[in-house]
Design a protein around this motif. Structure first.
Motif, PDB file in Angstrom:
ATOM      1  N   PRO A 164      59.229  33.453  42.611  1.00 21.49           N
ATOM      2  CA  PRO A 164      58.791  33.115  43.835  1.00 21.49           C
ATOM      3  C   PRO A 164      58.766  31.903  44.893  1.00 21.49           C
ATOM      4  CG  PRO A 164      57.087  34.672  42.534  1.00 21.49           C
ATOM      5  CD  PRO A 164      58.412  33.330  41.845  1.00 21.49           C
ATOM      6  N   LEU A 165      58.244  30.608  44.404  1.00 18.61           N
ATOM      7  CA  LEU A 165      58.492  29.812  45.146  1.00 18.61           C
ATOM      8  C   LEU A 165      59.146  29.218  45.032  1.00 18.61           C
ATOM      9  CD1 LEU A 165      56.590  27.437  42.870  1.00 18.61           C
ATOM     10  CD2 LEU A 165      54.796  28.812  44.311  1.00 18.61           C
TER      11      LEU A 165
ATOM     12  N   ASN B 194      46.307  40.125  40.824  1.00 17.93           N
ATOM     13  CA  ASN B 194      48.034  39.581  40.071  1.00 17.93           C
ATOM     14  C   ASN B 194      48.506  38.617  41.968  1.00 17.93           C
ATOM     15  OD1 ASN B 194      48.337  39.763  37.998  1.00 17.93           O
ATOM     16  ND2 ASN B 194      49.139  40.993  37.724  1.00 17.93           N
ATOM     17  N   ILE B 195      47.993  40.097  42.806  1.00 15.67           N
ATOM     18  CA  ILE B 195      48.859  39.666  44.822  1.00 15.67           C
ATOM     19  C   ILE B 195      47.434  38.643  44.418  1.00 15.67           C
ATOM     20  CG2 ILE B 195      48.753  40.797  46.188  1.00 15.67           C
ATOM     21  CD1 ILE B 195      49.937  43.128  44.976  1.00 15.67           C
ATOM     22  N   PHE B 196      46.299  38.681  44.829  1.00 18.89           N
ATOM     23  CA  PHE B 196      45.175  37.926  45.475  1.00 18.89           C
ATOM     24  C   PHE B 196      46.032  36.777  44.705  1.00 18.89           C
ATOM     25  CE2 PHE B 196      41.663  35.789  46.207  1.00 18.89           C
ATOM     26  CZ  PHE B 196      41.888  35.920  47.742  1.00 18.89           C
ATOM     27  N   ILE B 197      46.125  36.270  43.475  1.00 19.72           N
ATOM     28  CA  ILE B 197      46.611  35.104  42.795  1.00 19.72           C
ATOM     29  C   ILE B 197      47.768  34.037  43.465  1.00 19.72           C
ATOM     30  CG2 ILE B 197      45.706  33.470  40.920  1.00 19.72           C
ATOM     31  CD1 ILE B 197      43.858  34.907  40.342  1.00 19.72           C
TER      32      ILE B 197
ATOM     33  N   PHE C 176      56.851  40.382  45.484  1.00 18.48           N
ATOM     34  CA  PHE C 176      57.643  39.991  44.605  1.00 18.48           C
ATOM     35  C   PHE C 176      56.494  40.112  43.183  1.00 18.48           C
ATOM     36  CE2 PHE C 176      60.682  38.623  47.517  1.00 18.48           C
ATOM     37  CZ  PHE C 176      61.501  38.840  47.122  1.00 18.48           C
ATOM     38  N   CYS C 177      54.759  40.249  43.174  1.00 17.01           N
ATOM     39  CA  CYS C 177      54.274  39.199  42.549  1.00 17.01           C
ATOM     40  C   CYS C 177      52.990  40.541  41.873  1.00 17.01           C
ATOM     41  CB  CYS C 177      53.354  37.842  42.914  1.00 17.01           C
ATOM     42  SG  CYS C 177      54.531  36.896  43.257  1.00 17.01           S
TER      43      CYS C 177
ATOM     44  N   ILE D 188      52.053  35.792  36.004  1.00 18.63           N
ATOM     45  CA  ILE D 188      51.860  34.155  35.330  1.00 18.63           C
ATOM     46  C   ILE D 188      50.731  33.504  36.592  1.00 18.63           C
ATOM     47  CG2 ILE D 188      53.721  33.270  37.466  1.00 18.63           C
ATOM     48  CD1 ILE D 188      54.072  32.748  34.181  1.00 18.63           C
ATOM     49  N   PHE D 189      50.281  33.859  37.817  1.00 22.79           N
ATOM     50  CA  PHE D 189      49.162  32.521  38.089  1.00 22.79           C
ATOM     51  C   PHE D 189      47.830  33.273  37.602  1.00 22.79           C
ATOM     52  CE2 PHE D 189      53.232  33.278  41.510  1.00 22.79           C
ATOM     53  CZ  PHE D 189      53.586  31.897  40.918  1.00 22.79           C
ATOM     54  N   SER D 190      48.039  34.674  37.543  1.00 17.73           N
ATOM     55  CA  SER D 190      46.817  34.707  37.539  1.00 17.73           C
ATOM     56  C   SER D 190      46.231  34.790  35.716  1.00 17.73           C
ATOM     57  CB  SER D 190      46.233  36.462  37.615  1.00 17.73           C
ATOM     58  OG  SER D 190      47.527  37.368  36.871  1.00 17.73           O
TER      59      SER D 190
END
Lengths: 235, 86, 164, 121
Positions: A111-112, C5-8, C43-44, C49-51
């Motif tokens: 994503p980055l 997920n999407i928000f983070i 994409f997320c 991974i981020f959340s």
């Protein structure tokens, strides 16, 4: 021995040639003709801080259109020659499993990378870069995804739609240039204004055209990558 | 004063590039070559940063980011290739 | 779960956008919000991974502590490398040892592996389930429990607080 | 401000040079990758932080800090990962470990069938 000697001779002659070139090189101190016009009036007429962008997308954007067409033809020809059979499409590649670390890192980075690609093509008129470069960065994100997960599939329908719609939109904007501006693909519409110099909404329609070009290039290169990945024979 | 520091660090960076080049030419296995090349790439990233500082152009750093991304992908692709199949 | 997920991801990407553009110009910010929202939705939706980080003040405090510990280890690693490389006798004693980790979250394992790679004399060579195989430039303990105690625990304690 | 930046830049370039010396002196691939990665990661980060400090005069107008931060974060994530992938490939190629090596648990585990053997095609 003889091979090394030959290599040495070739290197020495190259050195001689380049030394002569360097000796007889005199830098041109003044711009001539059309280059001087671009350099003097580029910022005021087009409003792009990056002069290369001004030339590529405004003064010479017909060339850019040709380049996009060439890229499209290349993608079409490659997909014609690498035509997939049914079993190729359903094939599952069984190499040694990819490292878990790489998979996690690619999930973090992709994503980055997409964000960076989008940044490059939207800011094409104030930073180095532009549509082709941004599209290539997006495609490198696709490369990373394929590396991390060899059995990844890319949705063909989405790619074809993105490609066609962005291609048609570039032409439409060009036709709008005839109506509102000075000619086909003129980036400065009357009444739209150039905007404040150096900000994101300057330089007429250049950001829009570059975004569309970037999307198109990214989609085409991703398509080529996907074809290569799928048609790869088992080692 | 400021310029002296810049010159010293540029000298060190060039020495690093040379060492990476030696490893790249010599290195017995392919992995050695890739490591040498990777070290050269990172040094060039720092070089681009120094050049951007000297010519006072922040936008050169975008080039550095793209170059780093490409070198990362290059190393991964070579690593995949030498252990059989992409 | 998907919304979280999407928000983070959206927040992380938006921070990236601000780092790249470095302006509070209204139009640029609006374009950034639109773009990062689109990227996050496209994409997320399924990437966790981020959340995975816990959204509590304690977790953020531990993130800060982790950064400090990590920076200290990084500097130590460099002094160590300098000492090893510049001393004429090349004091190395390399080997590959096996350690165990208790962490389950993917992101935490990535951070742990990267931290091991960047700390003095150790390098993550292979990951297999819970076992990390580590190339150690100066092997002090060959058996598993001792090596785990030495190499992994100091990071693992903090990461467990962050990722649970 | 300027002095801090210069000190950081010097430390960074010195670390990069250490990495290069390590690349030249170490006996086998694994040790080379080790020293190379560690020292060059810290060297690059330090140099970028130093350069960011040195440009403090126009932080407000031009985006120096953001771009340097992006570079630092990027290097912190990618450099260990790419070295890890490279070293894993080296092990799969069965490049021999140096003679000084004292223990190899990975080999033992492959022999004991805990792990599958890395395929070398």
């Amino acid at each position: 021995m003889l091979r090394n000697l030959l290599i040495a001779i070739v290197l020495a002659s190259f050195g001689f040639i380049f030394y002569n070139l360097y000796q007889s090189y005199e830098p041109q101190t003044e711009l001539t003709g059309i280059a001087a016009h671009y350099a003097e009036n580029g910022a005021s007429e087009v409003g792009a801080a990056n002069l290369v962008t001004a030339v590529v997308v405004s003064y010479r954007s017909f060339d850019t259109l040709g380049e996009i067409t060439i890229l499209f033809l290349t993608a079409a020809i490659i997909s014609f020659f690498l035509k997939l059979s049914k079993e190729d499409e359903d094939k599952i590649i069984t190499h040694r499993g990819t490292s878990e670390i790489l998979q996690t890192a690619s999930a973090l980075l992709i994503p980055l990378i997409y964000l960076f690609g989008v940044y490059v093509f939207i800011n094409g008129h104030i930073t180095p870069g532009g549509g082709f470069q941004g599209g290539a960065i997006i495609a490198s994100g696709v490369v990373l995804a394929i590396m991390a997960n060899p059995n990844m599939t890319i949705n063909h329908t989405v790619i074809i739609w993105v490609e066609s719609i962005s291609g048609v939109s570039v032409i439409l904007i060009g036709v709008l240039g005839i109506i509102l501006g000075g000619g086909f693909l003129d980036s400065t519409f009357t009444g739209y204004g150039l905007g404040e110099f150096g900000t994101i909404f300057s330089a007429g329609t250049i950001p829009v055209i570059y975004s569309l070009v970037g999307l198109k290039v990214g989609a085409e290169i991703s398509n080529i990558l996907n074809l290569y990945q799928k048609s790869q024979k088992e080692a | 004063m400021g310029n002296i520091v810049i010159y010293i660090s540029i000298t060190m960076l060039i020495l690093t590039l040379l060492a990476g080049l030696i490893r790249f030419v010599k290195g017995p296995s392919i992995v050695d070559r890739v490591v040498g090349f990777d070290s050269m790439t990172i040094t060039s990233l720092v070089m681009i940063g120094v050049i951007a500082y000297l010519s006072n152009r922040a936008i050169y750093l975008d080039v550095a980011v793209v170059y780093g991304l490409l070198s990362f992908l290059g190393v991964i692709i070579v690593a995949k290739y030498i252990q059989g199949g992409l | 779960m998907k919304t979280k997920n999407i928000f983070i991801s959206f927040l992380v990407l938006l921070i990236g956008w601000f780092l790249l553009t470095w302006t509070l110009d209204m139009k640029s910010v609006l374009i950034g919000i639109g773009l990062t929202g689109m990227l996050a939705i496209l994409f997320c939706g399924s990437c966790t991974i981020f959340s995975e980080i816990k959204l509590t003040p304690k977790a953020f405090a531990y993130t800060f502590i982790y950064l400090i510990v990590f920076m200290g280890e990084l500097v130590k690693a460099n002094i160590d490398v300098t000492r090893r490389v510049l001393s004429p006798s090349l004091p190395i004693n390399p080997g590959i040892v096996k350690v165990e980790t208790r962490l389950k979250s993917k992101m935490a394992r990535l951070i742990l592996a990267n931290s091991i790679t960047l700390t003095p004399g150790t390098f993550t060579l292979e990951v297999h389930d819970d076992a990390f195989y580590i190339h150690w430039i100066d092997v002090k303990h060959a058996e598993e429990a001792q090596a785990t105690e030495d190499l992994v625990r100091k990071f693992e304690k903090i990461l467990e607080e962050m990722y649970g | 401000m300027e002095i801090i930046g210069q000190i950081f830049l010097l430390i960074g370039s010195f670390s990069l040079m250490t990495a290069a010396v390590g690349l030249l002196r170490m006996p086998d691939v694994y040790n080379r990758v080790q020293t190379g990665t560690k020292a060059s990661t810290l060297g690059a980060i330090m140099s970028f932080i130093g350069l960011a400090f040195m440009t403090y005069e126009n932080w407000g107008e031009v985006n120096w800090v953001g771009r340097f931060l992006v570079l630092v974060i990027f290097i912190l994530i990618t450099n260990p990962v790419s070295s890890h992938v490279l070293m894993r490939a080296a092990y799969a190629m069965k490049i021999p470990l140096s003679k000084l090596t004292v223990v190899d648990k990975l080999k033992e585990d492959i022999n004991n069938k805990v792990l599958e053997e890395p395929k070398d095609e």
